[in-house]
Design an enzyme around this catalytic site. Structure first.
Site, PDB file in Angstrom:
ATOM      1  N   GLY A 176     -10.841 -92.002 110.486  1.00 40.22           N
ATOM      2  CA  GLY A 176     -11.304 -92.924 111.512  1.00 40.22           C
ATOM      3  C   GLY A 176     -12.617 -92.539 112.150  1.00 40.22           C
ATOM      4  NE  ARG A 203     -11.966 -91.242  93.109  1.00 44.37           N
ATOM      5  CZ  ARG A 203     -13.034 -90.552  92.748  1.00 44.37           C
ATOM      6  NH1 ARG A 203     -14.112 -90.551  93.520  1.00 44.37           N
ATOM      7  NH2 ARG A 203     -13.056 -89.857  91.630  1.00 44.37           N
ATOM      8  CB  ALA A 204     -13.733 -94.362 100.859  1.00 40.91           C
ATOM      9  CB  THR A 211     -12.702 -85.316 101.316  1.00 44.14           C
ATOM     10  OG1 THR A 211     -12.576 -85.322 102.741  1.00 44.14           O
ATOM     11  CG2 THR A 211     -13.037 -83.911 100.859  1.00 44.14           C
ATOM     12  CG  ASP A 264       0.752 -97.422 115.237  1.00 44.36           C
ATOM     13  OD1 ASP A 264       0.522 -96.504 114.438  1.00 44.36           O
ATOM     14  OD2 ASP A 264       1.032 -97.243 116.436  1.00 44.36           O
ATOM     15  CE  LYS A 296      -6.848 -93.857 110.100  1.00 44.92           C
ATOM     16  NZ  LYS A 296      -6.309 -93.171 108.901  1.00 44.92           N
TER      17      LYS A 296
END
Length: 501
Positions: A176, A203-204, A211, A264, A296
C-alpha cells in the site's frame, strides 16, 4: 472423433489466472451436453485435466470440431495444437457443503477447510464459489480458531520447504506504499551477517511494482525450488518470485477474486501472509505495517488489532512473528516502478551521496530487527550492526553475489520518454496522494514496462517555488505518457501545496 471430443486450439486470449475455453454454441458437444455460456466444464487431455469457464462463439473463426483455450487454460492443460481433448460436465465438489454450512452458522474447522483449499488450489471451484468464500470470511467472519485452521490448510495443500538450518528468517510488508522496496536491501544485509534468509516475493497486483518486478530488472527471479536451494546454500539468501514454487497455491486463487470485491478480511489477510511464510520454510518473520491515511492500515489502532492477530496465529503454528509499524504518509525513496525502484536500491547499496535516505533508514530498521530476532545481535544493537554492513560494502558485495548466483546481474533499463509535473503555486508540501501517484505510474506503463513509472522530487514539509518540478512521469511510448499526463491533470493536485506557508 468421439462425440464429446474436440481438437484443442490456442485462442491467444489472456484471461489472467481464470481458465476459459471457447466452443461453438451450435457444435455437437454443446448441443448434446447442454453446455450453456458461463458454465463450468472439465477438459481432459490424457492424464491432465482442468476446470474452465465456457464462453460460446458464434463466428466462423472457430470450427465446430474445435475448442479454443485461453492462455491460462492452455498452460494448465499442457495440450498441443490439434490434440483431441474430452469435454464433460465437472464432478460435484463435496467441499461446497462446508461452504453452505458456514452460511448457516457452522464454524469452519480444519476438516472443512482442507478440502475447500485443495479444491481452490486445483481450480475445481468456480469464481462464484470463490467470491462466496471471500464474502463469508469478510468483516470478522473468521475467528481465531478458524484463522489458524485456514492458515494450516493453505500450507498443507502445497509444497513446504525445509532448509535444514535454524533460524530461517523472513520479512513481509503488507503493501500500500509506493517505493517501499526494502527487501532488496534487507536480504543482502542479513545474509552478509551469516543469517539464512530465502526470500520469496510477489509481483505487483495493484501497485506499480512488486518486489519480484523490481528485482527482475537486476537479476532473474523465476527460480524453481532446486535453484533457490542452490542459491541459498551458496550465498545464504535469495530474492525470488514465489509463483514458481507451489507455495500456498490456494492463496493466489483467492487473491484473484479478493481484489475486485475490495472486501476487508483480517482473517484472510493473516492466513495469506503467514501460510506463505510457513510454507517457504520460515521460522521467524518480521512484518512491516505502514500506517497512513491512504495505506491499508489507516490508524495505529487498526495496526494494533492486526498485529495481535498475526502474532497469536503465528505462535499457534510455530512461527515467531514480530511487528514493525512504519510511516505510511508518503512514498519511500524516489522511484515508483520496477527499474526506478531498483535504481534507488543500487544507490543505497553503493552508498552514493544522492541515495534516498528514507529508503536507507527504513531498510536498516527492518534489517536490524531481523538480526535481533535471529540472535545475531543484542537487543537494541541490530540497526548498528546493519549500518556497519551497509557502510563498509559487505551488503553490496552480497547483493551482487546473490544476483550472480540467480543467473547474472543486469542494469535496470531507462525510459524512452519522461515529463516533469511542476508546482502550480509556491508553498509547503502538505500531503502526497500515494494512491493517485501509483495510478499515474501504472497508466504510464508500470509494471508491464519495467522502465515506466514516476520519480518523486519532493517530500512532505518541503518548500517549493512556483514551477518547481514535483515529480516526473516515465514511459516507453509517447501514447502511454500522454495517457498518464491526462490522468494527472484531471486529478490535480496529487501533491498538495499549502500556499499560505
Amino acid at each position: 472423433m468421439v462425440a464429446n471430443r474436440l481438437r484443442a486450439r490456442r485462442a491467444g486470449i489472456d484471461t489472467y489466472q481464470q481458465p476459459v475455453v471457447y466452443m461453438r454454441s451450435d457444435c455437437d458437444v454443446c448441443r448434446a451436453e447442454g453446455f450453456q455460456s458461463q458454465a463450468q466444464v472439465e477438459v481432459l487431455a490424457g492424464a491432465r485435466h482442468l476446470l474452465a469457464i465456457l464462453h460460446h462463439v458464434t463466428d466462423e473463426w472457430l470450427r465446430h470440431d474445435e475448442i479454443a483455450l485461453s492462455e491460462a487454460a492452455w498452460t494448465l492443460l499442457g495440450a498441443a495444437s490439434g490434440d483431441e481433448v474430452e469435454v464433460r460436465h465437472p464432478p460435484l465438489q463435496d467441499s461446497l457443503a462446508h461452504l453452505r454450512a458456514k452460511v448457516h452458522g457452522v464454524k469452519f474447522d480444519y476438516g472443512a477447510l482442507r478440502p475447500l483449499m485443495e479444491d481452490v488450489s486445483l481450480g475445481r471451484l468456480a469464481d462464484i464459489h470463490l467470491a462466496s468464500f471471500v464474502t463469508i470470511c469478510a468483516g470478522g467472519g473468521l475467528d481465531f480458531d478458524e484463522t489458524v485452521a485456514l492458515t494450516r490448510a493453505m500450507v498443507d495443500i502445497g509444497e513446504r520447504l525445509d532448509w535444514g538450518v535454524s533460524p530461517v528468517m523472513d520479512k513481509h510488508c503488507i503493501g500500500g506504499l509506493p517505493g517501499n522496496r526494502t527487501t532488496l536491501l534487507v536480504v543482502p544485509i542479513v545474509a552478509a551477517c551469516g543469517v539464512t534468509m530465502p526470500k520469496t516475493s510477489s509481483r505487483a497486483i495493484t501497485s506499480a511494482a512488486g518486489t519480484a518486478d523490481a528485482m527482475e530488472t537486476l537479476a532473474p527471479v523465476e527460480l524453481d525450488v532446486a535453484s533457490m536451494r542452490r542459491v541459498v546454500e551458496r550465498e545464504g539468501g535469495c530474492i525470488a518470485w514465489g509463483g514458481t514454487a507451489r507455495i500456498s497455491p490456494a492463496d493466489d486463487m483467492l487473491i484473484r477474486v479478493e481484489r475486485p470485491l475490495n472486501l476487508d478480511s483480517e482473517g484472510l489477510l493473516v492466513a495469506s501472509i503467514l501460510s506463505k511464510k510457513i510454507a517457504a520454510g520460515s521460522q521467524r518473520v518480521l512484518i512491516d505495517l505502514p500506517v497512513g491515511p491512504l495505506t491499508k492500515l489507516r490508524s495505529v489502532e487498526a495496526a494494533g488489532l492486526l498485529s495481535r492477530s498475526m502474532v497469536s496465529v503465528g505462535a499457534a503454528l510455530g512461527l515467531q512473528v514480530r511487528i514493525q509499524l512504519t510511516d505510511g504518509t508518503q512514498p519511500v525513496g524516489r522511484g515508483i516502478g520496477p527499474a526506478l525502484e531498483a535504481m534507488d536500491v543500487m544507490a543505497v547499496l553503493e552508498r552514493r551521496a544522492d541515495a534516498p535516505s528514507d529508503l536507507r533508514e527504513r531498510a536498516l530498521l527492518l534489517a536490524g530487527g531481523i538480526l535481533e530476532m535471529a540472535g545475531r545481535s543484542e537487543a537494541g544493537s541490530g540497526v548498528r550492526m546493519a549500518r556497519a554492513v551497509l557502510d563498509d560494502g559487505r551488503a553490496l558485495a552480497k547483493f551482487i553475489a546473490i544476483c550472480e548466483a540467480q543467473g547474472g546481474m543486469r542494469v535496470p533499463p531507462g525510459s524512452a520518454h519522461s515529463h516533469e509535473v511542476c508546482a502550480p503555486v509556491g508553498g509547503l508540501v502538505s500531503a502526497i496522494d500515494t494512491r493517485l501517484l501509483t495510478r499515474a505510474a501504472k497508466l504510464a506503463g508500470a509494471p508491464r514496462d519495467p522502465a515506466a513509472g514516476a520519480t518523486m522530487h519532493v517530500r512532505l514539509q518541503d518548500r517549493v517555488d512556483l514551477g518547481q518540478p514535483l515529480f516526473a512521469l516515465h514511459a516507453e511510448s509517447l501514447g502511454a505518457l500522454q495517457y498518464a499526463l491526462s490522468f494527472v491533470r484531471s486529478q490535480l493536485p496529487i501533491v498538495h501545496i499549502d500556499a499560505r506557508q
